[in-house]
Design a protein around this motif. Structure first.
Motif, PDB file in Angstrom:
ATOM      1  N   GLY A  86       2.338  -2.045  13.045  1.00  0.00           N
ATOM      2  CA  GLY A  86       3.304  -1.612  14.037  1.00  0.00           C
ATOM      3  C   GLY A  86       4.645  -2.268  13.796  1.00  0.00           C
ATOM      4  O   GLY A  86       4.719  -3.403  13.308  1.00  0.00           O
ATOM      5  N   HIS A  87       5.698  -1.536  14.112  1.00  0.00           N
ATOM      6  CA  HIS A  87       7.059  -2.075  14.026  1.00  0.00           C
ATOM      7  C   HIS A  87       7.731  -1.847  15.365  1.00  0.00           C
ATOM      8  O   HIS A  87       7.642  -0.761  15.939  1.00  0.00           O
ATOM      9  CB  HIS A  87       7.840  -1.374  12.918  1.00  0.00           C
ATOM     10  CG  HIS A  87       9.298  -1.721  12.867  1.00  0.00           C
ATOM     11  ND1 HIS A  87      10.279  -0.911  13.420  1.00  0.00           N
ATOM     12  CD2 HIS A  87       9.963  -2.792  12.347  1.00  0.00           C
ATOM     13  CE1 HIS A  87      11.464  -1.464  13.227  1.00  0.00           C
ATOM     14  NE2 HIS A  87      11.305  -2.597  12.585  1.00  0.00           N
ATOM     15  N   THR A  91       4.663  -2.492  18.057  1.00  0.00           N
ATOM     16  CA  THR A  91       4.041  -3.798  18.299  1.00  0.00           C
ATOM     17  C   THR A  91       3.871  -4.035  19.793  1.00  0.00           C
ATOM     18  O   THR A  91       2.863  -4.586  20.224  1.00  0.00           O
ATOM     19  CB  THR A  91       4.883  -4.933  17.687  1.00  0.00           C
ATOM     20  OG1 THR A  91       6.115  -5.083  18.405  1.00  0.00           O
ATOM     21  CG2 THR A  91       5.204  -4.671  16.229  1.00  0.00           C
ATOM     22  N   LEU A  95       0.274  -4.797  21.448  1.00  0.00           N
ATOM     23  CA  LEU A  95       0.017  -6.052  22.145  1.00  0.00           C
ATOM     24  C   LEU A  95      -0.461  -5.794  23.574  1.00  0.00           C
ATOM     25  O   LEU A  95      -1.404  -6.442  24.055  1.00  0.00           O
ATOM     26  CB  LEU A  95       1.277  -6.914  22.149  1.00  0.00           C
ATOM     27  CG  LEU A  95       1.672  -7.528  20.806  1.00  0.00           C
ATOM     28  CD1 LEU A  95       3.108  -8.049  20.844  1.00  0.00           C
ATOM     29  CD2 LEU A  95       0.710  -8.651  20.419  1.00  0.00           C
ATOM     30  N   VAL A 109      -4.383  -6.537  12.356  1.00  0.00           N
ATOM     31  CA  VAL A 109      -3.124  -6.028  12.881  1.00  0.00           C
ATOM     32  C   VAL A 109      -1.967  -6.676  12.128  1.00  0.00           C
ATOM     33  O   VAL A 109      -1.975  -7.885  11.887  1.00  0.00           O
ATOM     34  CB  VAL A 109      -2.984  -6.347  14.392  1.00  0.00           C
ATOM     35  CG1 VAL A 109      -1.632  -5.908  14.916  1.00  0.00           C
ATOM     36  CG2 VAL A 109      -4.093  -5.686  15.180  1.00  0.00           C
ATOM     37  N   LEU A 111       2.183  -6.976  12.625  1.00  0.00           N
ATOM     38  CA  LEU A 111       3.272  -6.742  13.569  1.00  0.00           C
ATOM     39  C   LEU A 111       4.594  -7.113  12.904  1.00  0.00           C
ATOM     40  O   LEU A 111       4.832  -8.284  12.592  1.00  0.00           O
ATOM     41  CB  LEU A 111       3.067  -7.590  14.834  1.00  0.00           C
ATOM     42  CG  LEU A 111       1.706  -7.437  15.539  1.00  0.00           C
ATOM     43  CD1 LEU A 111       1.609  -8.406  16.710  1.00  0.00           C
ATOM     44  CD2 LEU A 111       1.489  -6.003  15.998  1.00  0.00           C
ATOM     45  N   PRO A 114       8.153  -8.036  15.860  1.00  0.00           N
ATOM     46  CA  PRO A 114       7.355  -7.837  17.076  1.00  0.00           C
ATOM     47  C   PRO A 114       8.185  -7.946  18.346  1.00  0.00           C
ATOM     48  O   PRO A 114       8.999  -8.848  18.505  1.00  0.00           O
ATOM     49  CB  PRO A 114       6.318  -8.960  17.000  1.00  0.00           C
ATOM     50  CG  PRO A 114       6.967 -10.023  16.169  1.00  0.00           C
ATOM     51  CD  PRO A 114       7.795  -9.274  15.160  1.00  0.00           C
ATOM     52  N   ILE A 248      -4.292 -11.375  12.617  1.00  0.00           N
ATOM     53  CA  ILE A 248      -2.955 -10.882  12.956  1.00  0.00           C
ATOM     54  C   ILE A 248      -1.944 -11.416  11.942  1.00  0.00           C
ATOM     55  O   ILE A 248      -1.889 -12.614  11.685  1.00  0.00           O
ATOM     56  CB  ILE A 248      -2.523 -11.322  14.368  1.00  0.00           C
ATOM     57  CG1 ILE A 248      -3.491 -10.785  15.430  1.00  0.00           C
ATOM     58  CG2 ILE A 248      -1.101 -10.842  14.677  1.00  0.00           C
ATOM     59  CD1 ILE A 248      -3.162 -11.252  16.841  1.00  0.00           C
ATOM     60  N   ILE A 250       2.135 -11.513  11.354  1.00  0.00           N
ATOM     61  CA  ILE A 250       3.407 -11.336  12.056  1.00  0.00           C
ATOM     62  C   ILE A 250       4.548 -11.679  11.109  1.00  0.00           C
ATOM     63  O   ILE A 250       4.538 -12.736  10.474  1.00  0.00           O
ATOM     64  CB  ILE A 250       3.482 -12.227  13.314  1.00  0.00           C
ATOM     65  CG1 ILE A 250       2.501 -11.722  14.379  1.00  0.00           C
ATOM     66  CG2 ILE A 250       4.903 -12.261  13.885  1.00  0.00           C
ATOM     67  CD1 ILE A 250       2.458 -12.579  15.627  1.00  0.00           C
ATOM     68  N   TYR A 252       8.863 -11.712  11.155  1.00  0.00           N
ATOM     69  CA  TYR A 252      10.045 -11.525  11.994  1.00  0.00           C
ATOM     70  C   TYR A 252      11.276 -12.073  11.295  1.00  0.00           C
ATOM     71  O   TYR A 252      11.183 -12.864  10.359  1.00  0.00           O
ATOM     72  CB  TYR A 252       9.850 -12.173  13.372  1.00  0.00           C
ATOM     73  CG  TYR A 252       9.762 -13.685  13.402  1.00  0.00           C
ATOM     74  CD1 TYR A 252      10.815 -14.453  13.890  1.00  0.00           C
ATOM     75  CD2 TYR A 252       8.614 -14.366  12.973  1.00  0.00           C
ATOM     76  CE1 TYR A 252      10.734 -15.837  13.951  1.00  0.00           C
ATOM     77  CE2 TYR A 252       8.522 -15.739  13.020  1.00  0.00           C
ATOM     78  CZ  TYR A 252       9.588 -16.479  13.514  1.00  0.00           C
ATOM     79  OH  TYR A 252       9.507 -17.859  13.560  1.00  0.00           O
TER      80      TYR A 252
END
Length: 313
Positions: A86-87, A91, A95, A109, A111, A114, A248, A250, A252
């Protein structure tokens, strides 16, 4: 699931730079979802997209119904557990859905940029638009569909552009932060295809998230919340309920004006009890919001790590 965008956004770069193709080349069976209301997802068993009733939803419904239904459909077709990417809005919805235990058949997952908390969002146009939606434009001139190509919405954007802090000659940067690594031709293709429609209710809900600093369900107001939820305040999505053994990934960015670093750190704090070997966090100092999905260097910096993460699960 992307706000004001459809699944085409995953395919705008060349095949060797677009995540969907990269995952397919790595042996994954790739399914691309389209958020309801966008051009590929406007049908309904009983409602018509030209009618206000069709648009009576926010991202609560995406989390409660659409994403779980998507997982169920893909699982019934393949019989295999799913790795989800997901973007941005994708996300947020994931969540929220995960915190309520609504997704089954999930393996891991990823992200990207996120979004869970938005209280530190620092894009001028986003802050001003959020203030407008929370305030007098809650019903937005009676519109139920938020179509950025419709005259009323265009006029609204022109009003925002009158603010001296907003550079409407570079709307993408005004919304996302200064992206480092976009190809100009890719941006041209993006602007020819996007933005797409969403519900005005979703825009109001996002504005509430900016204002309130918490991740909660749609706020109808005191008495109406009692009717909807049996309490005066909307229920909060408790992200600490996300299974601690769920893998997960992540990633960023330091220049992201929507998924601001401080807000991402709040998200990571809610995951602080996550199993250490199940959570991989990547910080990309020079990336802004769109770099994660359209950046020409995203493959080397983000996607290779993401694919490796999936393959380890």
């Amino acid at each position: 699931m992307l706000l004001l965008q459809d699944g085409m956004t995953w395919l705008l770069n060349s095949p060797d730079q677009s995540l969907a193709f990269i995952l397919a080349d790595a042996g994954f069976d790739v399914w691309i979802g389209n958020t309801r209301g966008t051009r590929f997802s406007r049908k309904h068993v009983s409602l018509d997209a030209s009618r206000p009733e069709y648009w009576n939803w926010s991202w609560d419904e995406l989390a409660a119904y659409d994403l779980p239904a998507t997982f169920d459909f893909v699982y019934r077709q393949t019989g295999q557990q799913i790795d989800y990417v997901g973007h941005s809005m994708g996300t947020l919805v994931a969540l929220a859905s995960l915190s309520q235990g609504q997704i089954a058949n999930l393996k891991s997952v990823a992200l990207l940029s996120p979004v869970a908390y938005l209280s530190h969002m620092n894009t001028a146009i986003g802050v001003i638009a959020a203030q407008a939606f929370v305030g007098e434009i809650t019903t937005f001139f009676g519109l139920s569909e938020f179509n950025p190509k419709e005259k009323t919405i265009i006029n609204f954007l022109h009003t925002l552009c009158a603010n001296p802090n907003i550079d409407c000659y570079d709307l993408m940067s005004s919304f996302t932060g200064k992206n480092c690594c976009l190809n100009a031709s890719t941006v041209d293709v993006f602007l020819r295809n996007e933005p797409q429609s969403t519900s005005t209710k979703t825009m109001v809900h996002l504005a509430q998230t900016v204002r309130d600093g918490v991740l909660s369900k749609f706020d109808y107001g005191g008495d109406f919340n009692v009717q909807h939820y049996g309490q005066r305040r909307p229920p909060v999505y408790n992200l600490t309920n996300i299974p601690k053994d769920l893998p997960i990934f992540i990633s960023y960015g330091g220049k992201d004006a929507l998924a601001d670093v401080q807000d991402v750190l709040l998200l990571l704090d809610s995951l602080k009890l996550h199993d250490g070997d199940k959570l991989q966090v990547q910080f990309v100092k020079d990336f802004a919001h769109a770099d994660f999905i359209m950046g020409v260097t995203a493959k080397e910096i983000v996607y290779n790590a993401l694919v490796a993460f999936f393959k380890r699960q």
